[in-house]
Design an enzyme around this catalytic site. Structure first.
Site, mmCIF file in Angstrom:
data_model
loop_
_atom_site.group_PDB
_atom_site.id
_atom_site.type_symbol
_atom_site.label_atom_id
_atom_site.label_comp_id
_atom_site.label_asym_id
_atom_site.label_seq_id
_atom_site.Cartn_x
_atom_site.Cartn_y
_atom_site.Cartn_z
ATOM 1 N N THR A 57 5.495 -9.668 -6.245
ATOM 2 C CA THR A 57 5.122 -10.811 -6.271
ATOM 3 C C THR A 57 4.217 -11.570 -7.822
ATOM 4 O O THR A 57 4.613 -12.553 -8.032
ATOM 5 C CB THR A 57 4.855 -11.555 -4.666
ATOM 6 O OG1 THR A 57 5.540 -11.122 -3.678
ATOM 7 C CG2 THR A 57 5.391 -13.127 -4.341
ATOM 8 N N TYR A 145 2.098 1.606 -0.320
ATOM 9 C CA TYR A 145 2.815 0.867 -0.244
ATOM 10 C C TYR A 145 4.289 1.923 -0.229
ATOM 11 O O TYR A 145 4.577 1.938 -1.497
ATOM 12 C CB TYR A 145 2.389 -0.483 -1.601
ATOM 13 C CG TYR A 145 3.240 -1.773 -1.805
ATOM 14 C CD1 TYR A 145 4.413 -1.994 -0.908
ATOM 15 C CD2 TYR A 145 3.307 -2.030 -3.646
ATOM 16 C CE1 TYR A 145 5.292 -2.780 -0.790
ATOM 17 C CE2 TYR A 145 4.558 -3.116 -3.016
ATOM 18 C CZ TYR A 145 5.600 -4.750 -2.107
ATOM 19 O OH TYR A 145 6.020 -4.467 -2.326
ATOM 20 N N LYS A 173 0.991 -0.617 3.249
ATOM 21 C CA LYS A 173 1.919 -1.914 3.521
ATOM 22 C C LYS A 173 3.303 -1.376 3.407
ATOM 23 O O LYS A 173 3.720 -0.666 2.813
ATOM 24 C CB LYS A 173 1.342 -1.934 1.898
ATOM 25 C CG LYS A 173 2.933 -4.091 2.203
ATOM 26 C CD LYS A 173 2.634 -4.382 0.433
ATOM 27 C CE LYS A 173 3.908 -5.178 0.618
ATOM 28 N NZ LYS A 173 3.280 -6.357 -0.647
ATOM 29 N N ILE A 213 0.819 -8.525 4.908
ATOM 30 C CA ILE A 213 0.556 -9.109 3.578
ATOM 31 C C ILE A 213 1.856 -9.914 3.235
ATOM 32 O O ILE A 213 3.036 -9.125 2.583
ATOM 33 C CB ILE A 213 0.241 -7.445 2.318
ATOM 34 C CG1 ILE A 213 -1.041 -7.004 2.770
ATOM 35 C CG2 ILE A 213 0.267 -7.842 0.591
ATOM 36 C CD1 ILE A 213 -1.216 -5.668 2.072
#
Length: 301
Positions: A57, A145, A173, A213
């Site tokens: 993001t 991630y 994540k 998150i």
């Protein structure tokens, strides 16, 4: 609310309610450091205890290393130790990732978010070696991630088990959403497990996850904090109510994409963070009106 699961030491390093923060730009497309400070302060003042910088993001593919470091230093000056600052150090080039990790360590990051190498589709053994080299480059705690929808490959369960044995890999994540595979891993590995996909925030908490998150947290940081607190205090009814209330924001994110949705939502709330850099584009007028309606339904506008 006790889950009875293995204690997750990663929580102390990665927080509970995190936001994958946007990278703000000026009208000319340059990094807007002042806006970065403003966003960070706003989020932390409203319940966020971890800011993830230079992630998906944060438009990491189109932000230079110098800009990433500048933003992290400015945010640190703004929020001090009120929130953990987690820096996105993952690329599809192991050497570049190591250099980025070292640079973030030098400017004061609290931890690293390291995404699966994308595009090149390495083997699982390649993933182990990639993450291991990055983990050995600094003493910073690492959050893996896993996002196969963007990277092209998953981090398989056995690979996660192997990586969890490294002393600085403390968290995951999860944007894969395979709850059947992940549920036992949360217990077996002791990794702090974070929802990396807002539709599953409450689901991950129920499975023993450590927090979020989030992208929609840009628009609703207070609500996410209350959702987390309600669940931890055993008020599942309230947690479910909040989760349902936020569903219009989840729908908007699905339509617009995380970057475009988050930046437009902040602008509608009075925080101008500029447009995304190409190839991502801002919402058109109709999309913006639809987002406005969704934000009103969610009670954040």
């Amino acid at each position: 609310m006790s889950t009875g699961l293995t204690a997750k030491t990663g929580v102390e390093h990665f927080g509970t309610v995190g936001v994958a923060m946007v990278t703000p730009f000026t009208e000319s497309g340059d990094l807007d450091v002042a806006a970065g400070r403003e966003i960070a302060a706003h989020l932390v003042d409203n319940g966020v205890d971890a800011l993830i910088l230079a992630g998906t993001t944060g438009e990491s593919p189109t932000v230079t290393t110098a800009e990433k470091l500048t933003l992290l230093k400015a945010v640190r000056e703004e929020v001090g130790d009120r929130a953990k600052l987690i820096a996105g150090a993952g690329t599809n080039n192991t050497r570049s990732s190591v250099e980025l990790a070292e640079a973030f360590a030098e400017v004061g990051a609290d931890g690293l978010l390291v995404v699966t190498p994308y595009y090149s589709k390495p083997s699982q053994e390649g993933l182990v070696r990639h993450f291991t080299e990055i983990a050995q480059a600094t003493d910073l705690p690492i959050c893996l991630y896993d996002i196969p929808g963007r990277s092209g490959i998953p981090i398989e369960s056995d690979t996660i088990r192997r990586l969890s044995e490294l002393p600085t890999i403390l968290a995951m994540k999860d944007a894969k959403g395979d709850v059947v595979a992940a549920a036992p891993l949360i217990e077996e590995t002791g990794l702090a497990w974070y929802s990396g996909d807002d539709p599953l925030n409450l689901v991950w908490l129920a499975l023993g996850g450590s927090g979020f998150i989030s992208v929609i947290g840009h628009a609703a940081p207070n609500a996410l904090r209350e959702l987390y607190t309600s669940f931890e205090e055993g008020d599942l009814a309230r947690a479910r109510e909040i989760n349902a209330t936020l569903s219009p924001l989840v729908a908007a994110q699905g339509r617009l994409g995380g970057v475009s949705m988050a930046k437009a939502a902040l602008r509608l709330q009075g925080i101008n963070v500029g447009d995304p850099r190409l190839p991502i584009v801002a919402p058109n007028e109709q999309e913006l009106e639809d987002l406005r309606a969704d934000m009103k339904k969610a009670g954040v506008l």
